[in-house]
Design an enzyme around this catalytic site. Structure first.
Site, mmCIF file in Angstrom:
data_model
loop_
_atom_site.group_PDB
_atom_site.id
_atom_site.type_symbol
_atom_site.label_atom_id
_atom_site.label_comp_id
_atom_site.label_asym_id
_atom_site.label_seq_id
_atom_site.Cartn_x
_atom_site.Cartn_y
_atom_site.Cartn_z
ATOM 1 C CE1 TYR A 73 -0.857 -9.641 4.834
ATOM 2 C CE2 TYR A 73 1.548 -10.185 5.973
ATOM 3 C CZ TYR A 73 0.979 -9.669 4.847
ATOM 4 O OH TYR A 73 1.268 -8.828 4.062
ATOM 5 N N GLY B 19 -6.848 1.326 5.785
ATOM 6 C CA GLY B 19 -7.640 0.537 5.767
ATOM 7 C C GLY B 19 -7.547 -0.617 3.891
ATOM 8 C CD GLU C 210 8.709 -16.063 1.149
ATOM 9 O OE1 GLU C 210 9.240 -15.204 0.811
ATOM 10 O OE2 GLU C 210 8.552 -17.269 1.466
ATOM 11 C CB VAL D 166 -0.434 -0.073 1.401
ATOM 12 C CG1 VAL D 166 -1.634 1.294 1.429
ATOM 13 C CG2 VAL D 166 -1.781 -0.932 1.342
ATOM 14 N NE ARG E 88 0.761 3.088 10.560
ATOM 15 C CZ ARG E 88 1.506 2.545 10.206
ATOM 16 N NH1 ARG E 88 1.697 1.800 8.850
ATOM 17 N NH2 ARG E 88 3.049 1.738 10.951
ATOM 18 C CG ASN F 124 6.216 -5.766 7.855
ATOM 19 O OD1 ASN F 124 5.173 -4.694 8.122
ATOM 20 N ND2 ASN F 124 6.140 -5.706 6.767
ATOM 21 N N GLY G 209 -5.099 -1.857 2.856
ATOM 22 C CA GLY G 209 -4.871 -3.509 3.537
ATOM 23 C C GLY G 209 -5.429 -4.356 3.672
#
Length: 148
Positions: free
Chosen positions: A115, A79, A103, A71, A77, A108, A81
């Site tokens: 995730y 939304g 992966e 992104v 930050r 990160n 993603g």
């Protein structure tokens, strides 16, 4: 309004610019030319003609691997993603894909939180997988079972 559509070869230069802005060690421009074809599901998030982010996914039989999700830092930050992930997961479930693998750099934390929010499970750690400014860093392998 945010929209998702297929990432085409015409979009690759813009995606590459987002890649360079959003990753310390971005993919090469050449890699972007090799991620097209029938085994890939590549999408972009955009508002009209402005690309906010993209996702590159490889699908083989009933397994998928998210190779890249980026992104633009200007839109992080907000939304974006999550918007991409939800669309991707819904699409893959419609194809009856069993698992979505990825992966991620162990450092990160924002991506790992994203995730985890979607239900990805940590599977294993690849030692010293990613380059960093000094040496290498570990990669965390994660999986999301899609067919419940």
């Amino acid at each position: 309004m945010k929209q998702i559509s297929i990432l085409t070869t015409v979009d690759l230069p813009m995606a590459y610019q987002i890649e360079k802005r959003s990753h310390t060690f971005p993919w090469s421009e050449h890699i972007f030319t090799t991620i097209q074809g029938k085994l890939y599901f590549n999408i972009k998030l955009h508002i009209q003609k402005e690309m906010l982010g993209f996702a590159i996914t490889h699908i083989v039989l009933d397994e998928a691997t998210l190779f890249n999700l980026a992104v633009d830092p200007f839109y992080q930050r907000q939304g974006c993603g999550s918007f991409l992930m939800k669309y991707l997961i819904d699409y893959l479930r419609g194809l009856k894909v069993k698992n979505l693998w990825l992966e991620v750099r162990i450092s990160n934390l924002n991506a790992i939180r994203l995730y985890a929010k979607f239900g990805f499970n940590e599977v294993l750690i690849k030692k010293e997988y990613y380059p960093k400014n000094s040496g290498n860093e570990d990669a965390l392998i994660m999986v999301l079972p899609l067919l419940l």
